[in-house]
Design a protein around this motif. Structure first.
Motif, short mmCIF file in Angstrom:
data_model
loop_
_atom_site.label_atom_id
_atom_site.label_comp_id
_atom_site.label_asym_id
_atom_site.label_seq_id
_atom_site.Cartn_x
_atom_site.Cartn_y
_atom_site.Cartn_z
N GLU A 64 -7.09 21.84 13.24
CA GLU A 64 -6.11 22.72 13.25
C GLU A 64 -6.72 24.09 14.10
O GLU A 64 -6.24 24.59 14.81
CB GLU A 64 -5.45 22.89 12.00
N LYS A 65 -8.07 24.20 13.58
CA LYS A 65 -8.64 25.33 13.88
C LYS A 65 -9.16 25.37 15.30
O LYS A 65 -8.88 26.15 16.16
CB LYS A 65 -10.21 25.52 13.29
N ARG A 123 -7.51 23.58 17.59
CA ARG A 123 -6.19 23.65 18.38
C ARG A 123 -6.06 25.09 18.74
O ARG A 123 -5.68 25.35 19.73
CB ARG A 123 -5.19 22.92 17.32
N ARG A 124 -5.93 26.05 17.62
CA ARG A 124 -5.72 27.37 17.75
C ARG A 124 -6.56 27.91 18.88
O ARG A 124 -6.14 28.76 19.71
CB ARG A 124 -5.72 27.98 16.52
N GLN A 171 -2.37 15.86 19.60
CA GLN A 171 -3.31 15.48 18.24
C GLN A 171 -4.13 14.24 18.60
O GLN A 171 -5.19 14.46 18.08
CB GLN A 171 -2.19 14.86 17.24
#
Length: 206
Positions: free
Chosen positions: A145-146, A148-149, A162
């Protein structure tokens, strides 16, 4: 004098004074890494840790409860170190795909190499039970998730798939492990991982 004897003497000198709970926890984790480094993960039990740290078994049980709790704590420490290394590098890098891809690749590989061959052993041990596998999975989800940001602004529509992010993480694991085992150099691992990160993001642009 062997390296194990040296580590034991250093540990015993530390134990001679009364430690705070936080200091004791730090000492136990350091001792656990020493056991893994010299004897392998299979040798790491709460009893063996107590012997290495020069404390009684109840002290170790009080801090970790079970062997699974100890392994989880070791992985958590590794993850926290990796996060801190990445966050520090992000503060100094350019907000570009090149800059962020470099930070992700370099911090991931450097953190594994700083821990040495012990961390691949711990990661392998985490796969030994559903409880430990769940711990590892949660931390990996947070890392994805990090990433991705950090990388999404450079993808088409600001979105990253994903599957590509999981592929990137798999490559990071494999390349870092290969570098830790001396199969490839640190520079080769980082260069290849940067290229893979670029490939994941650029594919989303098309």
């Amino acid at each position: 004098m062997s390296s194990v004897e040296t580590d034991n003497r250093q540990t015993q000198r530390t134990v001679r004074r009364r430690l705070s709970r936080e200091e004791r926890h730090r000492q136990l984790l350091d001792s656990a890494w020493q056991v893994i480094r010299h004897e392998g993960t299979e040798a790491l039990s709460l009893g063996r840790l107590a012997e290495q740290a020069g404390v009684t078994k109840p002290v170790v049980y009080d801090h970790f409860g079970t062997r699974a709790g100890l392994l989880s704590a070791l992985y958590q420490e590794f993850d926290a170190r990796q996060t801190a290394l990445m966050d520090a590098a992000l503060r100094d890098c350019e907000a570009t795909l090149e800059g962020r891809a470099g930070v992700i690749a370099y911090s991931y590989v450097d953190c594994v190499l700083a821990q040495g061959r012990e961390i691949p052993d711990v990661i392998a041990a985490l796969a030994g039970s559903p409880e430990l596998e769940a711990v590892k999975h949660d931390y990996r989800l947070a890392f994805i998730e990090k990433c991705r940001r950090l990388l999404a602004p450079f993808a088409s529509g600001g979105e990253l798939g994903q599957a590509g992010l999981w592929a990137m993480l798999g490559a990071a694991d494999s390349l870092s492990h290969a570098a830790a085992m001396g199969e490839i150099s640190s520079a080769q691992a980082k260069e290849e991982l940067v290229a893979i990160i670029h490939g994941v993001v650029n594919r989303e642009r098309n």
